[in-house]
Design an enzyme around this catalytic site. Structure first.
Site, PDB file in Angstrom:
ATOM      1  N   PHE A 196      -4.268  17.242  -9.436  1.00 48.99           N
ATOM      2  CA  PHE A 196      -2.809  17.345  -9.610  1.00 48.99           C
ATOM      3  C   PHE A 196      -2.179  17.249  -8.227  1.00 48.99           C
ATOM      4  N   GLY A 197      -1.426  16.204  -7.987  1.00 47.21           N
ATOM      5  CA  GLY A 197      -0.853  15.989  -6.658  1.00 47.21           C
ATOM      6  C   GLY A 197       0.633  16.270  -6.629  1.00 47.21           C
ATOM      7  N   LEU A 198       0.993  17.450  -6.135  1.00 44.38           N
ATOM      8  CA  LEU A 198       2.406  17.788  -5.963  1.00 44.38           C
ATOM      9  C   LEU A 198       2.703  18.061  -4.479  1.00 44.38           C
ATOM     10  N   LEU A 243       2.917  24.267 -13.478  1.00 52.42           N
ATOM     11  CA  LEU A 243       2.588  25.410 -12.617  1.00 52.42           C
ATOM     12  C   LEU A 243       2.686  26.717 -13.390  1.00 52.42           C
ATOM     13  N   ARG A 269      -0.271  29.290 -13.208  1.00 54.82           N
ATOM     14  CA  ARG A 269      -0.007  30.611 -12.603  1.00 54.82           C
ATOM     15  C   ARG A 269      -0.338  31.728 -13.591  1.00 54.82           C
ATOM     16  N   LEU A 293     -17.759  48.432   3.035  1.00 49.50           N
ATOM     17  CA  LEU A 293     -19.152  47.993   3.149  1.00 49.50           C
ATOM     18  C   LEU A 293     -19.632  48.017   4.603  1.00 49.50           C
ATOM     19  N   GLY A 302     -20.640  46.956   8.219  1.00 51.18           N
ATOM     20  CA  GLY A 302     -21.161  45.681   8.731  1.00 51.18           C
ATOM     21  C   GLY A 302     -21.655  44.784   7.608  1.00 51.18           C
ATOM     22  N   GLU A 355      -0.074  27.675  -5.765  1.00 43.97           N
ATOM     23  CA  GLU A 355       0.680  27.991  -7.006  1.00 43.97           C
ATOM     24  C   GLU A 355       1.883  28.877  -6.703  1.00 43.97           C
ATOM     25  N   GLY A 356       2.519  28.654  -5.554  1.00 44.78           N
ATOM     26  CA  GLY A 356       3.669  29.458  -5.138  1.00 44.78           C
ATOM     27  C   GLY A 356       3.206  30.601  -4.267  1.00 44.78           C
TER      28      GLY A 356
HETATM   29  P1  TGC Z   1      14.866  24.776  -9.495  1.00 43.79           P
HETATM   30  O1  TGC Z   1      16.279  24.292  -9.364  1.00 43.79           O
HETATM   31  O2  TGC Z   1      14.595  26.232  -9.574  1.00 43.79           O
HETATM   32  O3  TGC Z   1      14.194  24.096 -10.779  1.00 43.79           O
HETATM   33  C1  TGC Z   1      14.218  22.710 -11.024  1.00 43.79           C
HETATM   34  C2  TGC Z   1      14.008  22.506 -12.514  1.00 43.79           C
HETATM   35  O4  TGC Z   1      12.721  23.042 -12.882  1.00 43.79           O
HETATM   36  C3  TGC Z   1      12.891  24.126 -13.831  1.00 43.79           C
HETATM   37  N1  TGC Z   1      11.919  25.176 -13.423  1.00 43.79           N
HETATM   38  C4  TGC Z   1      10.814  25.464 -14.111  1.00 43.79           C
HETATM   39  N2  TGC Z   1      10.325  24.991 -15.253  1.00 43.79           N
HETATM   40  C5  TGC Z   1       9.156  25.504 -15.693  1.00 43.79           C
HETATM   41  N3  TGC Z   1       8.460  26.441 -15.018  1.00 43.79           N
HETATM   42  C6  TGC Z   1       8.915  26.936 -13.850  1.00 43.79           C
HETATM   43  N4  TGC Z   1       8.206  27.846 -13.184  1.00 43.79           N
HETATM   44  C7  TGC Z   1      10.158  26.459 -13.350  1.00 43.79           C
HETATM   45  N5  TGC Z   1      10.892  26.714 -12.236  1.00 43.79           N
HETATM   46  C8  TGC Z   1      11.963  25.931 -12.315  1.00 43.79           C
HETATM   47  C9  TGC Z   1      14.313  24.564 -13.682  1.00 43.79           C
HETATM   48  O5  TGC Z   1      14.779  25.157 -14.867  1.00 43.79           O
HETATM   49  C10 TGC Z   1      15.007  23.251 -13.371  1.00 43.79           C
HETATM   50  O6  TGC Z   1      15.112  22.529 -14.597  1.00 43.79           O
HETATM   51  P2  TGC Z   1      16.394  21.589 -14.893  1.00 43.79           P
HETATM   52  O7  TGC Z   1      16.222  21.147 -16.307  1.00 43.79           O
HETATM   53  O8  TGC Z   1      17.597  22.461 -14.663  1.00 43.79           O
HETATM   54  O9  TGC Z   1      16.303  20.477 -13.902  1.00 43.79           O
HETATM   55  O10 TGC Z   1      14.049  24.119  -8.318  1.00 43.79           O
HETATM   56  P3  TGC Z   1      14.024  24.473  -6.781  1.00 43.79           P
HETATM   57  O11 TGC Z   1      13.938  23.188  -6.050  1.00 43.79           O
HETATM   58  O12 TGC Z   1      15.139  25.435  -6.443  1.00 43.79           O
HETATM   59  O13 TGC Z   1      12.613  25.189  -6.596  1.00 43.79           O
HETATM   60  C11 TGC Z   1      12.359  26.445  -7.015  1.00 43.79           C
HETATM   61  C12 TGC Z   1      10.971  26.906  -6.511  1.00 43.79           C
HETATM   62  C13 TGC Z   1      10.987  27.206  -5.024  1.00 43.79           C
HETATM   63  C14 TGC Z   1      10.664  28.168  -7.280  1.00 43.79           C
HETATM   64  C15 TGC Z   1       9.912  25.838  -6.799  1.00 43.79           C
HETATM   65  O14 TGC Z   1      10.107  24.730  -6.024  1.00 43.79           O
HETATM   66  C16 TGC Z   1       8.505  26.340  -6.570  1.00 43.79           C
HETATM   67  O15 TGC Z   1       7.918  26.932  -7.479  1.00 43.79           O
HETATM   68  N6  TGC Z   1       7.894  26.115  -5.358  1.00 43.79           N
HETATM   69  C17 TGC Z   1       6.483  26.411  -5.151  1.00 43.79           C
HETATM   70  C18 TGC Z   1       5.676  25.164  -5.361  1.00 43.79           C
HETATM   71  C19 TGC Z   1       4.295  25.439  -5.850  1.00 43.79           C
HETATM   72  O16 TGC Z   1       3.991  26.452  -6.443  1.00 43.79           O
HETATM   73  N7  TGC Z   1       3.399  24.470  -5.663  1.00 43.79           N
HETATM   74  C20 TGC Z   1       2.081  24.565  -6.229  1.00 43.79           C
HETATM   75  C21 TGC Z   1       1.384  23.240  -6.163  1.00 43.79           C
HETATM   76  S1  TGC Z   1      -0.003  23.097  -7.244  1.00 43.79           S
HETATM   77  C22 TGC Z   1      -1.126  24.159  -6.668  1.00 43.79           C
HETATM   78  O17 TGC Z   1      -0.953  24.927  -5.773  1.00 43.79           O
HETATM   79  C23 TGC Z   1      -2.398  24.110  -7.376  1.00 43.79           C
HETATM   80  S2  TGC Z   1      -3.584  25.221  -6.833  1.00 43.79           S
HETATM   81  C24 TGC Z   1      -4.651  24.922  -8.054  1.00 43.79           C
HETATM   82  C25 TGC Z   1      -5.887  25.727  -8.047  1.00 43.79           C
HETATM   83  O18 TGC Z   1      -6.836  25.335  -7.314  1.00 43.79           O
HETATM   84  O19 TGC Z   1      -5.959  26.708  -8.833  1.00 43.79           O
HETATM   85  P1  FAD Z   2       4.862  26.107   3.324  1.00 45.00           P
HETATM   86  O1  FAD Z   2       5.631  25.724   2.137  1.00 45.00           O
HETATM   87  O2  FAD Z   2       5.064  25.337   4.574  1.00 45.00           O
HETATM   88  O3  FAD Z   2       5.097  27.652   3.617  1.00 45.00           O
HETATM   89  C1  FAD Z   2       4.800  28.264   4.886  1.00 45.00           C
HETATM   90  C2  FAD Z   2       5.291  29.717   4.864  1.00 45.00           C
HETATM   91  O4  FAD Z   2       6.715  29.741   4.705  1.00 45.00           O
HETATM   92  C3  FAD Z   2       4.729  30.531   3.698  1.00 45.00           C
HETATM   93  O5  FAD Z   2       4.411  31.821   4.146  1.00 45.00           O
HETATM   94  C4  FAD Z   2       5.878  30.593   2.722  1.00 45.00           C
HETATM   95  O6  FAD Z   2       5.849  31.748   1.881  1.00 45.00           O
HETATM   96  C5  FAD Z   2       7.058  30.648   3.672  1.00 45.00           C
HETATM   97  N1  FAD Z   2       8.317  30.212   3.057  1.00 45.00           N
HETATM   98  C6  FAD Z   2       8.547  29.082   2.362  1.00 45.00           C
HETATM   99  N2  FAD Z   2       9.824  29.003   1.957  1.00 45.00           N
HETATM  100  C7  FAD Z   2      10.433  30.120   2.400  1.00 45.00           C
HETATM  101  C8  FAD Z   2      11.765  30.655   2.300  1.00 45.00           C
HETATM  102  N3  FAD Z   2      12.722  29.990   1.657  1.00 45.00           N
HETATM  103  N4  FAD Z   2      12.037  31.839   2.892  1.00 45.00           N
HETATM  104  C9  FAD Z   2      11.055  32.519   3.550  1.00 45.00           C
HETATM  105  N5  FAD Z   2       9.781  32.079   3.671  1.00 45.00           N
HETATM  106  C10 FAD Z   2       9.485  30.891   3.114  1.00 45.00           C
HETATM  107  N6  FAD Z   2      -1.159  21.727  -4.216  1.00 45.00           N
HETATM  108  C11 FAD Z   2      -1.166  20.814  -5.206  1.00 45.00           C
HETATM  109  O7  FAD Z   2      -0.167  20.144  -5.445  1.00 45.00           O
HETATM  110  N7  FAD Z   2      -2.282  20.617  -5.971  1.00 45.00           N
HETATM  111  C12 FAD Z   2      -3.432  21.321  -5.778  1.00 45.00           C
HETATM  112  O8  FAD Z   2      -4.400  21.133  -6.498  1.00 45.00           O
HETATM  113  C13 FAD Z   2      -3.461  22.281  -4.727  1.00 45.00           C
HETATM  114  N8  FAD Z   2      -4.603  22.962  -4.446  1.00 45.00           N
HETATM  115  C14 FAD Z   2      -4.643  23.778  -3.349  1.00 45.00           C
HETATM  116  C15 FAD Z   2      -5.870  24.331  -2.953  1.00 45.00           C
HETATM  117  C16 FAD Z   2      -5.937  25.106  -1.799  1.00 45.00           C
HETATM  118  C17 FAD Z   2      -7.268  25.670  -1.366  1.00 45.00           C
HETATM  119  C18 FAD Z   2      -4.772  25.378  -1.053  1.00 45.00           C
HETATM  120  C19 FAD Z   2      -4.829  26.239   0.179  1.00 45.00           C
HETATM  121  C20 FAD Z   2      -3.580  24.833  -1.431  1.00 45.00           C
HETATM  122  C21 FAD Z   2      -3.498  23.999  -2.575  1.00 45.00           C
HETATM  123  N9  FAD Z   2      -2.299  23.375  -2.928  1.00 45.00           N
HETATM  124  C22 FAD Z   2      -2.274  22.462  -3.945  1.00 45.00           C
HETATM  125  C23 FAD Z   2      -1.142  23.493  -2.069  1.00 45.00           C
HETATM  126  C24 FAD Z   2      -0.369  24.797  -2.248  1.00 45.00           C
HETATM  127  O9  FAD Z   2       0.338  24.806  -3.450  1.00 45.00           O
HETATM  128  C25 FAD Z   2       0.564  24.958  -1.040  1.00 45.00           C
HETATM  129  O10 FAD Z   2      -0.268  25.268   0.071  1.00 45.00           O
HETATM  130  C26 FAD Z   2       1.614  26.024  -1.251  1.00 45.00           C
HETATM  131  O11 FAD Z   2       2.530  25.639  -2.246  1.00 45.00           O
HETATM  132  C27 FAD Z   2       2.392  26.330   0.049  1.00 45.00           C
HETATM  133  O12 FAD Z   2       2.831  25.164   0.659  1.00 45.00           O
HETATM  134  P2  FAD Z   2       2.530  24.917   2.234  1.00 45.00           P
HETATM  135  O13 FAD Z   2       1.066  25.129   2.447  1.00 45.00           O
HETATM  136  O14 FAD Z   2       3.077  23.615   2.608  1.00 45.00           O
HETATM  137  O15 FAD Z   2       3.296  26.093   2.970  1.00 45.00           O
END
Ligand code: TGC
Ligand code: FAD
Length: 398
Positions: A144-146, A254, A258, A353, A355, A378-379
């Site tokens: 999943f590429g975000l 997500l 999550r 634990l 050492g 995942e945030g």
């Molecule tokens: P915002 O204006 O809040 O929302 C845009 C549109 O999205 C809707 N929405 C959601 N829908 C479903 N679930 C959610 N959790 C949602 N959050 C928002 C919202 O209703 C809106 O819809 P519409 O119809 O009005 O357009 O967007 P924003 O740009 O202000 O962003 C909010 C924020 C910061 C919370 C969001 O960008 C965010 O969650 N940032 C963190 C990104 C993140 O978690 N990346 C993860 C990448 S994948 C990953 O890490 C995989 S790890 C996998 C593993 O190995 O387990």
């Molecule tokens: P940044 O967004 O640059 O954040 C840096 C710091 O700033 C953090 O401490 C953050 O909390 C803080 N910060 C951000 N915004 C604010 C604010 N408004 N106010 C105050 N502080 C703030 N992504 C995918 O899409 N797919 C995957 O499969 C995936 N797998 C992953 C696997 C691993 C092992 C890891 C480490 C990451 C993976 N990710 C994946 C990416 C992951 O979702 C991101 O690392 C994460 O969302 C944070 O983004 P960033 O690393 O660019 O940090």
């Protein structure tokens, strides 16, 4: 049996140290069976090889076929050779897998919630038929590429672009930190288009697409993490997910992943507490076992308190999800709480634990290092705090 007047169990010591509030008895027979089956797989097949895999920086791919045979991939999906289990079952799967290692749970989270879910929820019937059975059987692996290099917390600022060209799309840009990227047969990639953010299925081997592994990680070493590069990658319109437009597409995935992580973190914390109860019971210092001291008992009790609260939170969340009432803000609260809880417990366990705590022979340091990723991906913790702050105040403080 307690009398109606007493309403207490006659033997207070009969509690399960990993489940002080007897959450197990709140589970249906099917949920209990799923939990026990995955627990057995983790104990018998995963734990014997995980420490070495972690040390070697190797994803234990040999476990994938059995994970698939057990029905753990896309377990919540109805049809398409998937198990059609409820959300509590999915949570329990995540919990038991992460009791083994976050890398195993990551693999299943990505495949199920971030690849199969979007294809199921937003894909065409042809895309579902082509990919879901293969992904369920582990014959195909997905990623999943975000996230992009310029900042994963703010996916709205993504730079990856898809431009329409006749019946095709041309994709340019890059993604970073992508779980399973290098081993994936199919990548669900989110890109900006003139009509908003859209999802594309990019197949391995497509010209201009590369997915090199990111090396030198100190965390999630038993999991593959990759970069994705797109250099004029041509994709047919048939590979675009037609059912969603806008950031709500990837954010909706997500929410699914999550939710599973809230349960997974409990498993990691339980593994640490289990290890600690055994270790402090036999470690003799100052002529008595470590567990006979007040401060150690207080630290174990604190771990148990935190795990119990997390268990109740996730079970409630799961029941809300299964009744269609779960909100993303509730998921944020549980992801924040439970991963913070697990990381704190893993760090404290490492300390208790001494050492030995720095050796891979004891699980806490492995869980601690893994959870440093889990609290980021995942945030991040801050992102989830701000989601809740926004819910409470109505003000977007990102
Ligand atoms: P915002 O204006 O809040 O929302 C845009 C549109 O999205 C809707 N929405 C959601 N829908 C479903 N679930 C959610 N959790 C949602 N959050 C928002 C919202 O209703 C809106 O819809 P519409 O119809 O009005 O357009 O967007 P924003 O740009 O202000 O962003 C909010 C924020 C910061 C919370 C969001 O960008 C965010 O969650 N940032 C963190 C990104 C993140 O978690 N990346 C993860 C990448 S994948 C990953 O890490 C995989 S790890 C996998 C593993 O190995 O387990
Ligand atoms: P940044 O967004 O640059 O954040 C840096 C710091 O700033 C953090 O401490 C953050 O909390 C803080 N910060 C951000 N915004 C604010 C604010 N408004 N106010 C105050 N502080 C703030 N992504 C995918 O899409 N797919 C995957 O499969 C995936 N797998 C992953 C696997 C691993 C092992 C890891 C480490 C990451 C993976 N990710 C994946 C990416 C992951 O979702 C991101 O690392 C994460 O969302 C944070 O983004 P960033 O690393 O660019 O940090």
């Amino acid at each position: 049996m307690a009398t109606a007047a007493e309403n207490v169990t006659s033997d207070p010591r009969a509690l399960d140290p990993m489940d002080l509030y007897d959450v197990h008895s709140e589970l249906s027979e099917e949920e209990q069976l799923v939990k026990e089956t995955v627990a057995r797989f983790v104990d018998e097949k995963a734990l014997p090889i995980i420490p070495d895999a972690f040390e070697e920086g190797r994803f234990p791919a040999e476990l994938v076929s059995e994970i698939a045979e057990l029905g753990l991939l896309g377990s919540s999906i109805e049809g398409y050779d998937c198990a059609g289990l409820n959300s509590v079952c999915y949570g329990l799967i995540c919990q038991e897998l992460e009791r083994g290692d976050s890398g195993l749970r990551s693999f299943v989270s990505v495949q199920s919630s971030l690849v199969m879910y979007p294809i199921y929820a937003y894909g065409s019937e042809e895309q579902k038929q082509r990919w879901l059975p293969a992904l369920a059987k582990g014959e195909a692996i997905g990623c999943f590429g975000l996230t992009e290099p310029q900042g994963g917390s703010d996916p709205g600022n993504m730079q990856t672009r898809a431009k329409r060209d006749g019946d095709d799309w041309v994709l340019n840009g890059s993604k970073m930190w992508i779980t399973n990227g290098t081993i994936a047969d199919i990548a669900v990639v989110w890109a900006k288009t003139d009509e908003g953010v859209q999802g594309f299925l990019v197949e391995k081997g497509t010209k201009g697409f590369a997915a090199p592994e990111i090396e030198h990680k100190f965390s999630l070493r038993a999991s593959v993490t990759s970069s994705l590069f797109f250099d004029n990658v041509r994709i047919p319109d048939a590979n675009r997910l037609p059912g969603v437009r806008g950031l709500k597409g990837p954010l909706g995935c997500l929410t699914q992943a999550r939710y599973g992580i809230t349960w997974g973190a409990i498993g990691a914390a339980q593994a640490c507490l289990r290890e600690l109860i055994d270790y402090t019971g036999t470690r003799i210092l100052f002529n008595r076992p470590l567990s006979h001291t007040q401060t150690v008992q207080r630290r174990l009790a604190e771990m148990s308190r935190q795990i119990t609260m997390a268990q109740l939170l996730s079970l409630r969340l799961g029941r809300l999800k299964d009744s269609g009432r779960m909100s993303p803000t509730q998921v944020s609260l549980a992801k924040w709480n439970n991963v913070r809880m697990a990381l704190d417990i893993a760090r404290d366990s490492r300390d208790l634990l001494g050492g030995s705590g720095i050796s891979v022979e004891f699980c806490p340091i492995r869980h601690m290092l893994n959870l440093e990723s889990v609290i980021t991906y995942e945030g991040t913790e801050t992102v989830h705090e701000l989601v809740i702050g926004r819910e409470l105040t109505g003000v977007n403080a990102f």
